[in-house]
Design a protein around this motif. Sequence first.
Motif, short mmCIF file in Angstrom:
data_model
loop_
_atom_site.label_atom_id
_atom_site.label_comp_id
_atom_site.label_asym_id
_atom_site.label_seq_id
_atom_site.Cartn_x
_atom_site.Cartn_y
_atom_site.Cartn_z
N ALA A 134 0.84 -1.20 0.00
CA ALA A 134 0.00 0.00 0.00
C ALA A 134 0.87 1.25 0.00
O ALA A 134 2.02 1.23 0.46
CB ALA A 134 -0.91 -0.01 1.23
N THR A 135 0.32 2.32 -0.52
CA THR A 135 1.00 3.62 -0.46
C THR A 135 0.16 4.58 0.37
O THR A 135 -1.07 4.48 0.41
CB THR A 135 1.21 4.21 -1.86
OG1 THR A 135 -0.05 4.30 -2.54
CG2 THR A 135 2.15 3.33 -2.68
N ASP A 136 0.84 5.49 1.02
CA ASP A 136 0.17 6.51 1.82
C ASP A 136 -0.27 7.64 0.88
O ASP A 136 0.57 8.35 0.33
CB ASP A 136 1.12 7.05 2.90
CG ASP A 136 0.41 7.94 3.91
OD1 ASP A 136 -0.40 8.78 3.49
OD2 ASP A 136 0.69 7.79 5.11
N GLN A 137 -1.58 7.80 0.70
CA GLN A 137 -2.08 8.77 -0.26
C GLN A 137 -1.79 10.21 0.16
O GLN A 137 -1.70 11.09 -0.68
CB GLN A 137 -3.60 8.59 -0.43
CG GLN A 137 -3.99 7.23 -0.98
CD GLN A 137 -3.45 7.00 -2.38
OE1 GLN A 137 -3.45 7.89 -3.22
NE2 GLN A 137 -2.96 5.80 -2.64
N ARG A 138 -1.64 10.46 1.44
CA ARG A 138 -1.39 11.83 1.90
C ARG A 138 0.09 12.17 1.90
O ARG A 138 0.47 13.27 1.49
CB ARG A 138 -1.96 12.01 3.32
CG ARG A 138 -3.48 11.94 3.39
CD ARG A 138 -3.95 11.99 4.81
NE ARG A 138 -3.42 10.86 5.60
CZ ARG A 138 -3.56 10.73 6.90
NH1 ARG A 138 -4.20 11.67 7.59
NH2 ARG A 138 -3.07 9.68 7.51
N LEU A 139 0.90 11.25 2.37
CA LEU A 139 2.33 11.54 2.51
C LEU A 139 3.16 11.03 1.35
O LEU A 139 4.30 11.44 1.17
CB LEU A 139 2.85 10.93 3.83
CG LEU A 139 2.15 11.40 5.11
CD1 LEU A 139 2.73 10.68 6.32
CD2 LEU A 139 2.26 12.91 5.28
N GLY A 140 2.60 10.12 0.56
CA GLY A 140 3.37 9.51 -0.52
C GLY A 140 4.29 8.43 0.03
O GLY A 140 4.55 8.36 1.23
N GLY A 141 4.79 7.59 -0.85
CA GLY A 141 5.67 6.52 -0.42
C GLY A 141 4.88 5.35 0.14
O GLY A 141 3.66 5.36 0.24
N ALA A 142 5.63 4.32 0.53
CA ALA A 142 5.00 3.10 1.02
C ALA A 142 4.35 3.31 2.39
O ALA A 142 4.79 4.14 3.18
CB ALA A 142 6.04 1.98 1.11
#
Length: 348
Positions: free
Chosen positions: A220-228
């Motif tokens: 999954a990726t963090d939609q707010r912070l970007g990255g995994a």
Amino acid sequence: MDRHLVTRIGAGVVCAALIAGCTPVDTASSGTARTTGVEASTAASSLEQGYERVVRDTLPSVVQINTESGLGSGVLYDDKGHIVTNAHVVGTETRFQVSFAHDSTPRAATLVATHPPEDLAVIKVDGSLPSSPAKFGDSGELRVGQLVLAMGSPLGLSSSVSNGIVSALGRTVAEPAGTASPGTTIADMIQTSAAINPGNSGGALVDMSGSIIGIPTLAATDQRLGGAAPGIGFAISVNTVKRIADQIVRDGKVTESGRAALGITGRTVIDRDRENVGVGVVTVIAGGAAQQAGLRAGDVITKLGSADTPTMADLNRALADRKPGDRASVTVLRGNDTTKVDVTLGEL
């Protein structure tokens, strides 16, 4: 009471000391602590031995797959040399180099077939095999909280193992398009806390009996912070893997996908405020479900059943939860009007 008597009672017969009105001495509590410590140490040792046994028995069946554009992982499926992996690992290539965990000689492999809708593929190694096939389990028997190990070649580090648990079951996950994958939505995925990184794709998610219960596919990726998003990975359930791989091994292709389809090509439509409106029908496939129901190019699909479909990913997710032959009401914008069309879904 004689001091020596208290000591003996405290150390040997605690209840007698309590009945006599004496205060239990520290010897009793320290003995309990030692017992608990021994039990904890024994439990830890047993768990470690369980991990070691699973790794010893399963890791030799997990391979690294090298392509012209990168690498991934795979699992030896049978004694004929068939290896199951992700479709996005093989991409558009047909020839590969395969390395087994305990064998230093890379082996040539060729593509049997790929099935992008479930992000699965089968390749084949010819000649003798340095390992026995993996044992494939039943994902229908999984429970949230079970210990699992992820095996593969994350970041090119071959024969790596990480541990975690089954975090959730039955996830429907949209997989983004990439250079080697058109993107898809996959149902019945296993969520796990075991670390999954690039290169793990196509490898093994294994339970403590040593059975493959899933194929790690994406993190999954963090939609707010970007990255995994650490600790959130997804694996294709082994029951899906077996259903698709068995057809490819037997027929050289997937003959029954089990995936519902509308029979259109579409794209996400946005309004003047850059808000998603729905899925615009670009083309209708001749003889497909949409054409038979009267859908046409230019329609904008806003709902499938009760599920809103503001994007193509949402439409794919709604279809992934249905089966071929299901009937569904499709809500569309046609010009300035909203209408509903009953569709009998086809097969992808």
